[in-house]
Design a protein around this motif. Structure first.
Motif, short mmCIF file in Angstrom:
data_model
loop_
_atom_site.label_atom_id
_atom_site.label_comp_id
_atom_site.label_asym_id
_atom_site.label_seq_id
_atom_site.Cartn_x
_atom_site.Cartn_y
_atom_site.Cartn_z
N PRO A 30 10.31 -11.58 7.34
CA PRO A 30 10.12 -11.04 5.92
C PRO A 30 8.48 -11.19 5.58
N ALA A 31 8.25 -12.55 5.77
CA ALA A 31 6.81 -12.87 5.54
C ALA A 31 5.67 -12.17 6.25
N ASP A 32 6.18 -11.91 7.38
CA ASP A 32 5.13 -10.86 8.21
C ASP A 32 4.96 -9.45 7.98
N LEU A 33 5.82 -8.98 7.19
CA LEU A 33 5.87 -7.39 6.81
C LEU A 33 4.51 -7.19 5.56
N LYS A 34 4.32 -6.09 5.65
CA LYS A 34 3.16 -5.48 4.96
C LYS A 34 3.70 -4.17 4.12
N VAL A 35 3.83 -4.25 3.15
CA VAL A 35 4.47 -3.38 2.15
C VAL A 35 3.12 -2.20 2.04
N VAL A 36 3.17 -0.91 2.55
CA VAL A 36 2.10 -0.17 2.39
C VAL A 36 2.38 1.25 1.49
N THR A 37 3.42 1.34 1.17
CA THR A 37 3.96 2.45 0.21
C THR A 37 3.73 1.68 -1.40
N VAL A 40 11.47 2.50 5.66
CA VAL A 40 10.94 2.83 6.96
C VAL A 40 10.27 1.46 7.51
N ILE A 41 10.43 0.96 8.64
CA ILE A 41 9.72 0.03 9.34
C ILE A 41 9.20 0.28 10.53
N GLN A 42 7.82 0.10 10.66
CA GLN A 42 6.96 0.51 11.92
C GLN A 42 6.00 -0.34 12.01
N VAL A 83 0.68 9.24 7.16
CA VAL A 83 1.92 8.84 7.04
C VAL A 83 2.30 8.30 5.83
N ILE A 84 1.51 7.05 5.37
CA ILE A 84 1.76 6.62 4.21
C ILE A 84 2.04 7.55 2.81
N ALA A 85 1.06 8.54 3.03
CA ALA A 85 1.13 9.59 1.80
C ALA A 85 2.60 10.25 1.98
N ALA A 86 2.89 10.85 3.08
CA ALA A 86 4.10 11.34 3.33
C ALA A 86 5.53 10.67 2.68
N ALA A 87 5.12 9.31 3.02
CA ALA A 87 6.09 8.32 2.50
C ALA A 87 6.25 7.90 1.09
N ASP A 88 4.96 8.12 0.53
CA ASP A 88 5.16 7.93 -1.34
C ASP A 88 5.42 9.18 -1.59
N ALA A 89 5.13 10.33 -1.00
CA ALA A 89 5.48 11.71 -1.52
C ALA A 89 7.15 11.64 -1.48
N ALA A 90 7.69 11.38 -0.51
CA ALA A 90 9.28 11.21 -0.49
C ALA A 90 9.84 10.11 -1.33
N GLY A 91 9.15 9.19 -1.92
CA GLY A 91 9.70 8.19 -2.42
C GLY A 91 10.14 7.09 -1.56
N ALA A 105 9.96 3.53 0.80
CA ALA A 105 9.27 2.41 0.93
C ALA A 105 9.14 2.04 2.24
N MET A 106 7.88 1.62 2.88
CA MET A 106 7.47 1.43 4.04
C MET A 106 6.85 0.08 4.21
N VAL A 107 7.29 -0.44 5.28
CA VAL A 107 6.46 -1.70 5.56
C VAL A 107 6.12 -1.55 7.11
N PHE A 108 4.94 -2.31 7.23
CA PHE A 108 4.16 -2.36 8.69
C PHE A 108 4.53 -3.91 9.27
N THR A 109 4.83 -3.83 10.59
CA THR A 109 5.04 -5.17 11.23
C THR A 109 3.78 -5.45 11.99
#
Length: 524
Positions: free
Chosen positions: A386-393, A491-493, A503-511, A513-517
């Protein structure tokens, strides 16, 4: 010469298993026994008459036993061509007697390394005289028999050897020294010198059992080879309780199941169902039976004829559920009496008990043959916390979404690329594997989830409110939008695309949460 009587045998073994019985049988046939150090003592303690190697050579064993058989009277007796007049004259001139049989097994180099010995002890267990005698005897197999394996003692115990036996023993002997030298070279290069990819990479394998019935297809030939010196719990090392012999595809698919279930070896009860090397259902639950039912519900069609692996000893309730459909192989650390009895009624089901699960974070190399060579890489032991994940949304994932993301991510690592995995509540919802583009994988996984819901009579597919994992970045927003359409909320990617912002903008528009590994898991 085809059949040769043994008049003199040289015995020098580190593994004393069966050597007294062999020496007793040879002595009873009038064979002169010559031996070294500890072997000579073991034979004398058994009441046998033994000639010391130092008496044969006229030189004492010296330098802590390092020098004892490296002598012309040993190697001349092994290498002399018996019906060559010049060789015979040299033997007579230098009083070299023929040696007709050599029984040698080598210093336990790999066992010494495996027990964690220090460098000096490892180096001291590099056998020099043994391999030299083995090679000399094997080269001159027309006249000399060389035995390197106690399993072959019966071939020479009668005091006579045939040419066919000597040829077979010579082939085995050269394979033995090749494997031995390979182990030493690997240790020096990879361990002592720290070279992950040394200039020369010896790979030595030992065939386990007979050839398989056929390979991936009936017109192909196949065999299973075990890696020498590797103690990793694996399919080839598992105890097969029942069922016919494993096929090539069984080995391949069962290994895929074992590698994935190993990711959950410290988790709650977990079940993995694999078909054609891809997971079609994975679930973690309070009991194995519940985990199996949830994994099975993900894709009841693909599960037919599949491979099942679990991370806990099998119990009767789970075994009964598994026997509800045809299953090729079940892999488990162990099984109780009730489970064994239930499986026994399914004669075509193979049950493999591994005793333990491999460490998913272990080091090692993965090799693949291509035309003209081999590709070699380190194992994919990458993991994210979990500590490695970066929330981008804009929206942070909930605790449950984060758990589902990590669950889906673990499974995506074991799905053929392009890989998309939907997961919810500790269970896969849909798996999309091996497509040429990520959009199609996302659509297929969503379609499978809907099909599973229709078959189970659920009100909605498990993709609704799920997390979705992608083994590599979304190059366009379309794959993510397919996940949105399927009902995913997280989403995790890996991230890293030049279109990440899109892609981040599309995720934000859809509400979402997305994290990058920051790590991808291609699997080809």
């Amino acid at each position: 010469m085809t059949s040769i009587p043994v008049r003199r045998a040289l015995l020098s073994v580190s593994d004393k298993t069966g050597i007294v019985d062999l020496a007793t049988a040879l002595s009873g046939k009038g064979v002169e026994l010559v031996s070294t150090g500890g072997t000579a003592k073991a034979l004398r303690d058994a009441g046998l008459t033994v000639r010391d190697i130092s008496e044969l050579t006229g030189f004492p064993e010296m330098m802590d036993g390092r020098v004892k058989t490296l002598h012309p009277k040993v190697h001349g007796g092994l290498l002399a061509v018996r019906d060559d007049a010049a060789h015979a004259a040299s033997m007579a001139e230098h009083q070299i007697g023929a040696i007709d049989l050599v029984v040698v097994n080598l210093y336990p180099f790999e066992a010494t390394v495996a027990k964690g010995a220090d460098r000096d002890e490892v180096v001291e267990n590099i056998d020099i005289g043994g391999p030299s005698m083995v090679r000399s005897a094997a080269k001159n197999h027309a006249y000399v028999a060389i035995v390197t394996d106690p399993a072959d003692y019966a071939l020479v115990a009668e005091g006579t050897t045939t040419l066919n036996d000597r040829k077979r023993l010579a082939a085995k002997a050269f394979a033995t020294t090749a494997a031995y030298d390979g182990a030493i070279a690997r240790w020096f290069g990879q361990v002592d010198q720290g070279e992950r990819f040394p200039a020369t990479l010896p790979i030595t394998l030992r065939r386990a059992g007979e050839e398989l019935r056929y390979g991936e297809n009936p017109h192909q030939h196949a065999a299973f080879y075990a890696a020498t010196g590797d103690a990793t719990p694996g399919i080839g090392q598992a105890r097969q309780v029942q069922g016919k012999a494993l096929s090539y595809n069984n080995y391949n698919d069962a290994d895929a199941a074992l590698e994935l279930i190993a990711e959950f070896r410290d988790a709650d009860p977990t079940c993995v169902i694999v078909k054609h090397a891809n997971p079609c259902g994975v679930a973690t639950a309070a009991t194995l039976a519940e985990a199996y039912e949830a994994a099975f519900a993900c894709d009841t069609v693909s599960a037919f004829g599949g491979i099942i692996a679990v991370n806990r000893p099998l119990d009767g309730v789970t075994a009964k559920a598994i026997t509800g459909i045809f299953t090729e192989v079940v892999v488990a650390p162990d099984a109780d009496a009730e489970a064994l009895a239930l499986f026994a009624a399914k004669k075509n089901l193979r049950l493999l008990l591994t005793g333990a699960l491999p460490d998913p974070a272990r080091d090692g190399l993965f090799a693949k043959s291509i035309a003209g060579g081999w590709l070699v890489q380190s194992r994919d032991a990458g993991r994210v916390l979990p500590a490695d994940l970066k929330v981008v949304t804009k929206r942070q994932p909930t605790e449950q979404e984060l758990a589902d993301c990590l669950f889906a991510w673990t499974i995506a690592k074991h799905v053929k690329s392009n890989a998309i995995v939907y997961a919810k509540g500790g269970s896969t919802a849909g798996v999309g594997a091996g497509q040429m583009n990520r959009l199609e994988s996302a659509r297929i996984a969503a379609w499978k989830a809907k099909d599973a819901a229709d078959k189970a009579g659920w009100g909605e597919p498990r993709t609704i409110g799920s997390a979705v994992a992608s083994d590599a970045f979304f190059p366009f927003a379309d794959g993510l939008l397919a996940a949105v359409e399927a009902g995913a909320t997280a989403v995790i990617q890996p991230g890293g695309s030049i279109r990440d912002d899109e892609v981040i903008a599309a995720a934000d528009a859809a509400g979402l949460a997305m994290v990058f590994t920051g790590m991808r898991h291609f699997r080809h």
